[in-house]
Design a protein around this motif. Structure first.
Motif, PDB file in Angstrom:
ATOM      1  N   ASN A 135     -14.831  -8.278 -12.673  1.00  0.00           N
ATOM      2  CA  ASN A 135     -13.753  -7.953 -11.731  1.00  0.00           C
ATOM      3  C   ASN A 135     -13.570  -9.018 -10.651  1.00  0.00           C
ATOM      4  O   ASN A 135     -12.626  -8.968  -9.884  1.00  0.00           O
ATOM      5  N   PHE A 136     -14.455 -10.039 -10.639  1.00  0.00           N
ATOM      6  CA  PHE A 136     -14.238 -11.154  -9.719  1.00  0.00           C
ATOM      7  C   PHE A 136     -12.970 -11.912 -10.089  1.00  0.00           C
ATOM      8  O   PHE A 136     -12.269 -12.430  -9.214  1.00  0.00           O
ATOM      9  N   PHE A 137     -12.644 -11.971 -11.375  1.00  0.00           N
ATOM     10  CA  PHE A 137     -11.467 -12.733 -11.810  1.00  0.00           C
ATOM     11  C   PHE A 137     -10.200 -12.227 -11.127  1.00  0.00           C
ATOM     12  O   PHE A 137      -9.245 -12.988 -10.917  1.00  0.00           O
ATOM     13  N   LYS A 138     -10.180 -10.939 -10.750  1.00  0.00           N
ATOM     14  CA  LYS A 138      -9.012 -10.365 -10.089  1.00  0.00           C
ATOM     15  C   LYS A 138      -9.189 -10.265  -8.578  1.00  0.00           C
ATOM     16  O   LYS A 138      -8.321 -10.671  -7.809  1.00  0.00           O
ATOM     17  N   TYR A 139     -10.322  -9.719  -8.150  1.00  0.00           N
ATOM     18  CA  TYR A 139     -10.508  -9.376  -6.735  1.00  0.00           C
ATOM     19  C   TYR A 139     -11.283 -10.424  -5.948  1.00  0.00           C
ATOM     20  O   TYR A 139     -11.550 -10.225  -4.775  1.00  0.00           O
ATOM     21  N   ASN A 140     -11.659 -11.510  -6.539  1.00  0.00           N
ATOM     22  CA  ASN A 140     -12.525 -12.550  -5.967  1.00  0.00           C
ATOM     23  C   ASN A 140     -13.660 -11.920  -5.152  1.00  0.00           C
ATOM     24  O   ASN A 140     -14.329 -11.026  -5.624  1.00  0.00           O
ATOM     25  N   ASN A 141     -13.893 -12.350  -3.919  1.00  0.00           N
ATOM     26  CA  ASN A 141     -15.085 -11.901  -3.202  1.00  0.00           C
ATOM     27  C   ASN A 141     -15.119 -10.393  -2.934  1.00  0.00           C
ATOM     28  O   ASN A 141     -16.193  -9.813  -2.785  1.00  0.00           O
ATOM     29  N   PHE A 142     -13.954  -9.761  -2.880  1.00  0.00           N
ATOM     30  CA  PHE A 142     -13.905  -8.322  -2.657  1.00  0.00           C
ATOM     31  C   PHE A 142     -14.583  -7.563  -3.800  1.00  0.00           C
ATOM     32  O   PHE A 142     -14.974  -6.408  -3.648  1.00  0.00           O
ATOM     33  N   SER A 143     -14.748  -8.230  -4.933  1.00  0.00           N
ATOM     34  CA  SER A 143     -15.374  -7.591  -6.095  1.00  0.00           C
ATOM     35  C   SER A 143     -16.806  -7.164  -5.793  1.00  0.00           C
ATOM     36  O   SER A 143     -17.306  -6.219  -6.403  1.00  0.00           O
ATOM     37  N   TYR A 144     -17.469  -7.849  -4.845  1.00  0.00           N
ATOM     38  CA  TYR A 144     -18.860  -7.483  -4.549  1.00  0.00           C
ATOM     39  C   TYR A 144     -18.943  -6.054  -4.021  1.00  0.00           C
ATOM     40  O   TYR A 144     -19.849  -5.295  -4.380  1.00  0.00           O
ATOM     41  N   ARG A 145     -17.995  -5.685  -3.180  1.00  0.00           N
ATOM     42  CA  ARG A 145     -17.955  -4.313  -2.658  1.00  0.00           C
ATOM     43  C   ARG A 145     -17.649  -3.327  -3.785  1.00  0.00           C
ATOM     44  O   ARG A 145     -18.264  -2.268  -3.888  1.00  0.00           O
TER      45      ARG A 145
ATOM     46  N   ILE B 170     -11.128 -15.601  -0.936  1.00  0.00           N
ATOM     47  CA  ILE B 170     -10.905 -17.018  -1.238  1.00  0.00           C
ATOM     48  C   ILE B 170      -9.426 -17.333  -1.018  1.00  0.00           C
ATOM     49  O   ILE B 170      -8.552 -16.653  -1.580  1.00  0.00           O
ATOM     50  N   PRO B 171      -9.096 -18.326  -0.203  1.00  0.00           N
ATOM     51  CA  PRO B 171      -7.687 -18.647   0.088  1.00  0.00           C
ATOM     52  C   PRO B 171      -6.898 -19.016  -1.172  1.00  0.00           C
ATOM     53  O   PRO B 171      -7.439 -19.630  -2.095  1.00  0.00           O
ATOM     54  N   ASP B 172      -5.630 -18.610  -1.195  1.00  0.00           N
ATOM     55  CA  ASP B 172      -4.696 -18.969  -2.271  1.00  0.00           C
ATOM     56  C   ASP B 172      -5.221 -18.570  -3.656  1.00  0.00           C
ATOM     57  O   ASP B 172      -5.030 -19.286  -4.644  1.00  0.00           O
ATOM     58  N   TRP B 173      -5.882 -17.439  -3.707  1.00  0.00           N
ATOM     59  CA  TRP B 173      -6.429 -16.976  -4.987  1.00  0.00           C
ATOM     60  C   TRP B 173      -5.307 -16.516  -5.913  1.00  0.00           C
ATOM     61  O   TRP B 173      -4.444 -15.746  -5.524  1.00  0.00           O
ATOM     62  N   GLU B 174      -5.311 -17.000  -7.133  1.00  0.00           N
ATOM     63  CA  GLU B 174      -4.342 -16.580  -8.138  1.00  0.00           C
ATOM     64  C   GLU B 174      -5.074 -16.008  -9.339  1.00  0.00           C
ATOM     65  O   GLU B 174      -6.005 -16.626  -9.865  1.00  0.00           O
ATOM     66  N   VAL B 175      -4.645 -14.835  -9.753  1.00  0.00           N
ATOM     67  CA  VAL B 175      -5.278 -14.168 -10.889  1.00  0.00           C
ATOM     68  C   VAL B 175      -4.738 -14.755 -12.187  1.00  0.00           C
ATOM     69  O   VAL B 175      -3.528 -14.792 -12.406  1.00  0.00           O
ATOM     70  N   ASP B 176      -5.645 -15.210 -13.037  1.00  0.00           N
ATOM     71  CA  ASP B 176      -5.267 -15.764 -14.336  1.00  0.00           C
ATOM     72  C   ASP B 176      -5.349 -14.642 -15.370  1.00  0.00           C
ATOM     73  O   ASP B 176      -6.369 -14.458 -16.041  1.00  0.00           O
ATOM     74  N   TRP B 177      -4.266 -13.890 -15.487  1.00  0.00           N
ATOM     75  CA  TRP B 177      -4.274 -12.737 -16.382  1.00  0.00           C
ATOM     76  C   TRP B 177      -4.425 -13.146 -17.848  1.00  0.00           C
ATOM     77  O   TRP B 177      -4.956 -12.382 -18.664  1.00  0.00           O
TER      78      TRP B 177
END
Length: 524
Positions: free
Chosen positions: A174-184, A19-26
């Motif tokens: 883990n989507f909150f951090k890795y967005n779509n990569f979390s699926y893998r 996802i473009p410009d993804w920012e992790v909301d820690w």
């Protein structure tokens, strides 16, 4: 973006899948474990054995033994604090995490464990393993042998099993951090967890096997899961005696539909807490999960018989491997993922032979993907880059588990090339003598399993990864699983393109220096 293109980019061009410009909301991150509210709980004893050697002969476990089993599979074992310097004023931030014996990407643990149990000192029913409190949370009380057997297509005698484990993926964790990569990551992490479970089951003397195909909606309905939030990825029956196991079902003619089966049970919507207040949408994960679901038992299938082949090239015969004898509990505590802690050391041929043979031999397990009476090429296998291994020229090799030999692919020192392909320079590959790439078919058996094949492949890769990590620890080495690498580059090194294969995960192995840190385990 279509799903096929998305999965391709997830592996070969992650920027296009992200996802473009993804920012992790820690500040709004979820808990690494699921907490149910207002349900009956059954606490386990906090006294766990510090060795798994000398277990008594298999017997239906009681509550205490089941607590020991689940703790070694997925319990909290270590509390970790890391300090990061934020700026030149020495302002720092402390990040804390809870670790388990099964590793997870970013220590986020997106998977959850549920168990259907018929043991002493416990009402028969379906429970959630509450990792945070090391206890069971009752979701449904009652005997569900027939329901689960139907959801598995009547391919397992559930009535002869004392328990059935359900491994789920909770998407937001883990989507909150890795967005779509979390699926893998969710598939790989589930596989690592399953690998740990199978190894622990062996030590307890339990018979086990993995069902990757089941009626998703019926199983999720049994557990009360909201499918847009969480879904079961694998079902693992447990017994103390060999039980009826069938890959294609004894009653295949009796088709069972998920919608019909769900009507046998009333719905439950148990309340749970995740901590995050701003849970974002993950439409690609939701759509993939939807498209991967099986609606009836006729959809269950198997991989056809295949001939076992190799990549050709000169063969390097490995010495006869010696079966490693080790205490799994001790090895779990010793397992370490070095990054900048690797140090170059010469590896003997016997050490390499033991690692490869034991990992692939022990990886053989009961599953519902193939007939037990046919020879199949391993769905996930090992390619390896070697440097400074005794008696073996530096180079890239394919390991043939059937002949216990290495097939030469490309001679040379590939460490610098592999280093250049990493997206983060958190591991010094110039100090690594062994770099393993777990490989699989590029199309993830899509023609056979559809999009479900992708998550199955990732789980099987994770299972093999856990075997490799445990055996490396038993041999005094460390291993560090990595996904931040160039798959295309690695595929070129091993010439995987013409074979229709690709590298799924990269794991450097080798000696390492002790890290100067203060640490303590949540045990003994």
């Amino acid at each position: 973006m279509c799903l096929e293109e998305f999965l391709h980019n997830l592996h070969f061009d992650i920027e296009k899948a992200s996802i473009p410009d993804w920012e992790v909301d820690w500040e709004d991150k979820p808990l690494p474990y699921k907490l149910y509210r207002g349900l009956p709980v059954v606490p386990f004893s906090l006294e766990v054995p510090l060795t798994l050697e000398g277990q008594k002969q298999p017997a239906t476990p009681d509550l205490s033994k089941m607590g020991h089993f689940l703790w070694y599979v997925y319990g909290l074992t270590q509390f970790s604090q890391s300090v990061f310097s934020l700026d030149a004023t020495d302002h720092s931030e402390v990040m804390q995490s809870y670790r388990r014996f099964a590793p997870s990407g970013g220590a986020l643990y997106p998977n959850e464990l549920y168990v259907y149990l018929k043991i002493k000192d416990l009402p028969i029913g379906v429970y959630h393993y509450d990792v945070a409190h090391h206890r069971l949370v009752l979701l449904r009380e009652g005997n569900f042998d027939s329901y689960i057997a139907k959801a598995l297509g009547n391919r397992c005698d559930v009535s002869s099993c004392f328990g059935t484990v359900f491994v789920s993926a909770m998407f937001w964790k883990n989507f909150f951090k890795y967005n779509n990569f979390s699926y893998r990551l969710q598939g790989l992490d589930a596989g690592v967890l399953i690998g740990q479970l199978l190894e622990v089951a062996k030590r307890f003397g339990y018979e086990s096997g993995v069902y990757f195909q089941f009626l998703d909606r019926a199983v999720n309905h049994l557990l009360g899961l909201a499918e847009r939030e969480e879904s079961v990825y694998a079902v693992i029956p447990l017994s103390v005696e060999p039980t009826i196991w069938s890959a294609n079902g004894n009653e295949k003619a009796r088709m069972v539909a998920a919608a019909e089966l769900c009507r046998e049970l009333t719905s439950i919507e148990p309340s749970h807490y995740v901590r995050s207040q701003r849970v974002k949408e993950y439409p690609m994960l939701t759509e993939l999960n939807e498209m991967s679901m099986l609606e009836d038992t006729i959809s269950f299938t198997m991989i056809g018989e295949e001939e076992i082949g190799n990549g050709g090239g000169q063969t390097v015969a490995l010495p006869h491997a010696e079966r490693l004898s080790y205490d799994l509990a001790s090895v779990c505590r010793q397992r370490f993922s070095p990054d900048m802690d690797f140090i170059m050391g010469k590896i003997s041929q016997l050490d390499l032979a033991n690692l490869l043979y034991e990992a692939t031999d022990s990886f053989l397990y009961r599953n519902d993907l193939e007939s037990a009476y046919q020879k199949h090429e391993p769905r996930v296998s090992v390619n390896i880059c070697l440097y400074n291994v005794e008696g073996i020229p530096n180079g890239a090799y394919q390991y043939d588990s059937t002949t216990h030999a290495l097939h030469q692919v490309l001679l040379g020192d590939h460490r610098l090339l592999l280093q250049s392909g990493m997206s983060l320079y958190n591991v010094n590959l110039l100090q690594v003598p062994i770099c393993i790439h777990v490989t699989g078919v590029k199309d993830y058996y899509k023609n056979t399993f559809g999009y479900r094949g992708y998550r199955i492949q990732q789980m099987e890769a994770g299972m093999l990864v856990q075997r490799l990590l445990l055996l490396a620890a038993a041999s005094g080495m460390g291993g560090h699983p990595l996904l931040g690498y160039d798959s295309n580059l690695c595929d070129e090194i091993y010439k995987l393109g013409p074979q229709g294969k690709t590298s799924l995960i990269q794991i450097p192995f080798g000696p390492y220096r002790p890290r100067p840190w203060l640490m303590g385990g949540l045990y003994g």
